[in-house]
Design a protein around this motif. Sequence first.
Motif, PDB file in Angstrom:
ATOM      1  N   TRP A 143      85.295  36.772 -50.972  1.00 25.26           N
ATOM      2  CA  TRP A 143      84.759  36.986 -49.626  1.00 25.26           C
ATOM      3  C   TRP A 143      85.411  36.048 -48.633  1.00 25.26           C
ATOM      4  CZ3 TRP A 143      82.004  33.603 -46.376  1.00 25.26           C
ATOM      5  CH2 TRP A 143      81.477  34.192 -45.224  1.00 25.26           C
ATOM      6  N   PHE A 144      85.494  34.785 -49.011  1.00 25.70           N
ATOM      7  CA  PHE A 144      86.001  33.762 -48.103  1.00 25.70           C
ATOM      8  C   PHE A 144      87.443  34.043 -47.696  1.00 25.70           C
ATOM      9  CE2 PHE A 144      87.255  29.711 -46.457  1.00 25.70           C
ATOM     10  CZ  PHE A 144      86.084  29.122 -46.007  1.00 25.70           C
ATOM     11  N   SER A 145      88.238  34.552 -48.627  1.00 29.61           N
ATOM     12  CA  SER A 145      89.664  34.740 -48.363  1.00 29.61           C
ATOM     13  C   SER A 145      89.956  35.842 -47.360  1.00 29.61           C
ATOM     14  CB  SER A 145      90.403  35.039 -49.678  1.00 29.61           C
ATOM     15  OG  SER A 145      89.969  36.280 -50.209  1.00 29.61           O
ATOM     16  N   THR A 146      88.946  36.669 -47.021  1.00 27.82           N
ATOM     17  CA  THR A 146      89.180  37.771 -46.084  1.00 27.82           C
ATOM     18  C   THR A 146      89.071  37.327 -44.626  1.00 27.82           C
ATOM     19  OG1 THR A 146      86.843  38.450 -46.095  1.00 27.82           O
ATOM     20  CG2 THR A 146      88.305  39.450 -47.737  1.00 27.82           C
ATOM     21  N   GLY A 147      88.736  36.079 -44.381  1.00 27.25           N
ATOM     22  CA  GLY A 147      88.651  35.586 -43.008  1.00 27.25           C
ATOM     23  C   GLY A 147      88.663  34.071 -42.995  1.00 27.25           C
ATOM     24  N   THR A 148      89.512  33.475 -42.174  1.00 23.91           N
ATOM     25  CA  THR A 148      89.595  32.020 -42.126  1.00 23.91           C
ATOM     26  C   THR A 148      88.746  31.470 -40.979  1.00 23.91           C
ATOM     27  OG1 THR A 148      91.575  32.179 -40.748  1.00 23.91           O
ATOM     28  CG2 THR A 148      91.902  31.977 -43.119  1.00 23.91           C
ATOM     29  N   PRO A 149      87.997  30.405 -41.233  1.00 27.64           N
ATOM     30  CA  PRO A 149      87.059  29.866 -40.236  1.00 27.64           C
ATOM     31  C   PRO A 149      87.700  28.853 -39.295  1.00 27.64           C
ATOM     32  CG  PRO A 149      86.797  28.696 -42.287  1.00 27.64           C
ATOM     33  CD  PRO A 149      87.890  29.717 -42.519  1.00 27.64           C
ATOM     34  N   THR A 150      88.892  29.158 -38.786  1.00 27.10           N
ATOM     35  CA  THR A 150      89.627  28.192 -37.969  1.00 27.10           C
ATOM     36  C   THR A 150      88.826  27.728 -36.764  1.00 27.10           C
ATOM     37  OG1 THR A 150      91.661  29.326 -38.619  1.00 27.10           O
ATOM     38  CG2 THR A 150      91.808  27.787 -36.780  1.00 27.10           C
ATOM     39  N   PHE A 151      88.243  28.667 -36.038  1.00 29.82           N
ATOM     40  CA  PHE A 151      87.485  28.318 -34.844  1.00 29.82           C
ATOM     41  C   PHE A 151      86.274  27.462 -35.195  1.00 29.82           C
ATOM     42  CE2 PHE A 151      84.109  29.633 -31.711  1.00 29.82           C
ATOM     43  CZ  PHE A 151      84.591  28.853 -30.669  1.00 29.82           C
ATOM     44  N   LEU A 152      85.612  27.766 -36.305  1.00 26.73           N
ATOM     45  CA  LEU A 152      84.443  26.997 -36.726  1.00 26.73           C
ATOM     46  C   LEU A 152      84.829  25.565 -37.080  1.00 26.73           C
ATOM     47  CD1 LEU A 152      82.795  29.723 -38.976  1.00 26.73           C
ATOM     48  CD2 LEU A 152      82.058  29.028 -36.709  1.00 26.73           C
ATOM     49  N   ILE A 153      85.959  25.408 -37.759  1.00 27.12           N
ATOM     50  CA  ILE A 153      86.430  24.071 -38.116  1.00 27.12           C
ATOM     51  C   ILE A 153      86.725  23.260 -36.848  1.00 27.12           C
ATOM     52  CG2 ILE A 153      88.242  22.766 -39.290  1.00 27.12           C
ATOM     53  CD1 ILE A 153      86.443  24.232 -41.222  1.00 27.12           C
ATOM     54  N   LYS A 154      87.357  23.919 -35.883  1.00 26.25           N
ATOM     55  CA  LYS A 154      87.650  23.231 -34.612  1.00 26.25           C
ATOM     56  C   LYS A 154      86.365  22.779 -33.919  1.00 26.25           C
ATOM     57  CE  LYS A 154      91.999  25.579 -33.431  1.00 26.25           C
ATOM     58  NZ  LYS A 154      92.642  26.528 -32.474  1.00 26.25           N
ATOM     59  N   LEU A 155      85.348  23.650 -33.935  1.00 22.17           N
ATOM     60  CA  LEU A 155      84.079  23.303 -33.306  1.00 22.17           C
ATOM     61  C   LEU A 155      83.416  22.121 -34.005  1.00 22.17           C
ATOM     62  CD1 LEU A 155      82.153  26.560 -32.291  1.00 22.17           C
ATOM     63  CD2 LEU A 155      82.952  24.719 -30.814  1.00 22.17           C
ATOM     64  N   LEU A 156      83.460  22.117 -35.326  1.00 23.64           N
ATOM     65  CA  LEU A 156      82.868  21.011 -36.081  1.00 23.64           C
ATOM     66  C   LEU A 156      83.515  19.682 -35.699  1.00 23.64           C
ATOM     67  CD1 LEU A 156      82.542  22.637 -39.616  1.00 23.64           C
ATOM     68  CD2 LEU A 156      80.655  21.751 -38.250  1.00 23.64           C
ATOM     69  N   ARG A 157      84.832  19.683 -35.592  1.00 27.48           N
ATOM     70  CA  ARG A 157      85.547  18.454 -35.242  1.00 27.48           C
ATOM     71  C   ARG A 157      85.274  18.073 -33.787  1.00 27.48           C
ATOM     72  NH1 ARG A 157      87.686  14.926 -36.766  1.00 27.48           N
ATOM     73  NH2 ARG A 157      89.941  15.042 -36.840  1.00 27.48           N
ATOM     74  N   LYS A 158      85.264  19.085 -32.899  1.00 24.00           N
ATOM     75  CA  LYS A 158      85.034  18.829 -31.476  1.00 24.00           C
ATOM     76  C   LYS A 158      83.648  18.239 -31.247  1.00 24.00           C
ATOM     77  CE  LYS A 158      84.985  21.179 -26.976  1.00 24.00           C
ATOM     78  NZ  LYS A 158      85.152  22.478 -26.276  1.00 24.00           N
ATOM     79  N   GLN A 159      82.656  18.737 -31.984  1.00 30.44           N
ATOM     80  CA  GLN A 159      81.286  18.264 -31.810  1.00 30.44           C
ATOM     81  C   GLN A 159      80.959  17.061 -32.694  1.00 30.44           C
ATOM     82  OE1 GLN A 159      78.457  21.525 -31.993  1.00 30.44           O
ATOM     83  NE2 GLN A 159      79.692  22.814 -30.640  1.00 30.44           N
ATOM     84  N   GLY A 160      81.950  16.584 -33.453  1.00 31.00           N
ATOM     85  CA  GLY A 160      81.777  15.375 -34.243  1.00 31.00           C
ATOM     86  C   GLY A 160      80.771  15.495 -35.366  1.00 31.00           C
ATOM     87  N   VAL A 161      80.719  16.661 -36.007  1.00 33.84           N
ATOM     88  CA  VAL A 161      79.763  16.882 -37.097  1.00 33.84           C
ATOM     89  C   VAL A 161      80.374  16.406 -38.413  1.00 33.84           C
ATOM     90  CG1 VAL A 161      78.424  18.586 -38.378  1.00 33.84           C
ATOM     91  CG2 VAL A 161      78.792  18.873 -35.904  1.00 33.84           C
ATOM     92  N   PRO A 162      79.793  15.398 -39.079  1.00 34.65           N
ATOM     93  CA  PRO A 162      80.321  14.953 -40.374  1.00 34.65           C
ATOM     94  C   PRO A 162      80.248  16.072 -41.413  1.00 34.65           C
ATOM     95  CG  PRO A 162      78.754  13.366 -39.476  1.00 34.65           C
ATOM     96  CD  PRO A 162      78.630  14.606 -38.656  1.00 34.65           C
ATOM     97  N   ALA A 163      81.199  16.101 -42.306  1.00 34.06           N
ATOM     98  CA  ALA A 163      81.255  17.167 -43.307  1.00 34.06           C
ATOM     99  C   ALA A 163      80.004  17.216 -44.163  1.00 34.06           C
ATOM    100  CB  ALA A 163      82.490  16.974 -44.187  1.00 34.06           C
ATOM    101  N   TYR A 164      79.438  16.067 -44.473  1.00 32.38           N
ATOM    102  CA  TYR A 164      78.278  16.030 -45.365  1.00 32.38           C
ATOM    103  C   TYR A 164      76.997  16.536 -44.707  1.00 32.38           C
ATOM    104  CZ  TYR A 164      78.365  11.485 -42.987  1.00 32.38           C
ATOM    105  OH  TYR A 164      78.466  10.491 -42.047  1.00 32.38           O
ATOM    106  N   ASP A 165      77.000  16.660 -43.379  1.00 33.46           N
ATOM    107  CA  ASP A 165      75.809  17.170 -42.697  1.00 33.46           C
ATOM    108  C   ASP A 165      75.557  18.644 -42.993  1.00 33.46           C
ATOM    109  OD1 ASP A 165      75.097  14.818 -41.558  1.00 33.46           O
ATOM    110  OD2 ASP A 165      75.525  15.381 -39.483  1.00 33.46           O
ATOM    111  N   LEU A 166      76.557  19.351 -43.486  1.00 30.70           N
ATOM    112  CA  LEU A 166      76.420  20.787 -43.708  1.00 30.70           C
ATOM    113  C   LEU A 166      75.650  21.125 -44.977  1.00 30.70           C
ATOM    114  CD1 LEU A 166      79.987  21.981 -42.669  1.00 30.70           C
ATOM    115  CD2 LEU A 166      77.912  21.912 -41.287  1.00 30.70           C
ATOM    116  N   GLU A 167      75.387  20.138 -45.816  1.00 31.03           N
ATOM    117  CA  GLU A 167      74.661  20.402 -47.057  1.00 31.03           C
ATOM    118  C   GLU A 167      73.225  20.849 -46.784  1.00 31.03           C
ATOM    119  OE1 GLU A 167      75.670  20.662 -50.033  1.00 31.03           O
ATOM    120  OE2 GLU A 167      77.648  19.733 -49.966  1.00 31.03           O
TER     121      GLU A 167
END
Length: 517
Positions: free
Chosen positions: A287-311
Amino acid sequence: MQTLPKLPIGIQHFDQLREEGYLYVDKTRQIYDLVNLGKFVFLSRPRRFGKSLLVTTIKAIYQGRKELFAGLWIEDQIDWATYPVIVLNFNDIDYLSMSLEDALAHYMDQLASEQGVTLDASTAKGKFLELIQRLSTEKKVVLLIDEYDKPITDLLENEEKVEEHVKTLKNFYSVLKSSEANHIHFTFLTGVSKYGKIAIFSDLNNLHDITLYPRFATLLGYTQEELEANFSGHLTRLAATFGSERHAMLERVKYWYNGYSWDAVHHVYVPFSTLIFLEQQRFANHWFSTGTPTFLIKLLRKQGVPAYDLERIGGDSTFVERADVNNIDIFSLLFQTGYLTVKRTYDSIIGQKYELGYPNFEVSQAFKHYLLRDYLGTSEATLSSSLLDRLEQTLRTRNMEGFINILRSIFGGIPHTLFLSEEAYYHSVVYLALSLLGFTIYAERLTNLGRIDAVLELDNLVYIIEFKMTTSEKAISQIRNKQYALAYQNSQKEVILLGIAFDKAARNISDWAVEDL
């Protein structure tokens, strides 16, 4: 050898699926409830969940094509009356090479031509209204709109274009309100997100949103029971391929692909990922390979969300349904696009509360790979399997010097242009690297006296890790003083305390300290 039913991979048209003998998981009982729910119904689900198949199934019902439903629940439940049906599929609208207004006007002419109608109106809205009126002379129209939000969600990075498209669509869809009483029998709208619903349908106050309605939690996707009942032969073949007991194989499949939920009670598999897996008999990120979350990754970095917060993320109902295109909430968008799902719900004095997290192993691991790639500033694969193997071995053998050296090499390869001043950045990189090893890892774990940066559990070891931008001694002291290890002293596992300090100027680990409990 048993002939297995054909798997409907990529089949989005119900008539084709039934006429060509593909396997169909019977959802018609819930579809019956849906079409009897009200005049305007809205449902959002992530991509590849079978929304288009649902739309074409409803289309066949209203066209009175009873022969397609032989043997299904709905076959003898309705009178099979026919209605004029209009299907708007925004996958078919070319709004990238021309304005959305022109693309919609052209599409209306195309739909009219297929119905044997010529339209006189000059605008997209006028053509839409005219088409509805022309087709509803004898019976009211059934209107089915697939991927209603595509002109918005495809262009979320382009604020100017989004604003233009919202304005165009709001005007276009205003036809629904004006045509409601005399011309429309039933309308169903579906798409990935709610980022169009709030802005576009603010005037349509009787739109029934069933996205979080438990009654329809399994309308799309396969439940565990449906998987085992409908794909029994494929699961038997799978167990034979892997030389595994059926029960053990089912648990492994569930771990990889099950877990999507909109009420924290009912859980489903993504149809696309499940079908590809059963056909290829290969555990991978289908499922994941059919679409890359580039925009979402950019938003996470822009908004300063730590990776571990997504758990684990929590909030009220507005948190999961937020959809302001002018102020995008990254967590709501991650939920609506399928990278997070509902893990727990509970009532509070101010209403329903939600906890979100990764739905399954497939999404968790793939998304963490993308996140780590972004943190490391590379477009290539994140960490080699050999490096991960060495990292795992150092932890299993308590080789802390080797472990730290590998982490130093990882940080040493990060381009100097990346921003590395915050502890959360270093914490996120270590957390992501450890997550990819497959161990149980908890970030920001709360205790009665504080919050542990990371707890890593192996079969016979527990690592309690604290990060600092000062010294490792301060990190170790915090673990001791706040008694972080207390909860693990009776775990029958060896407990190791690890303090790691980072240097802002050197942009790497400055020193470290380790203690056995």
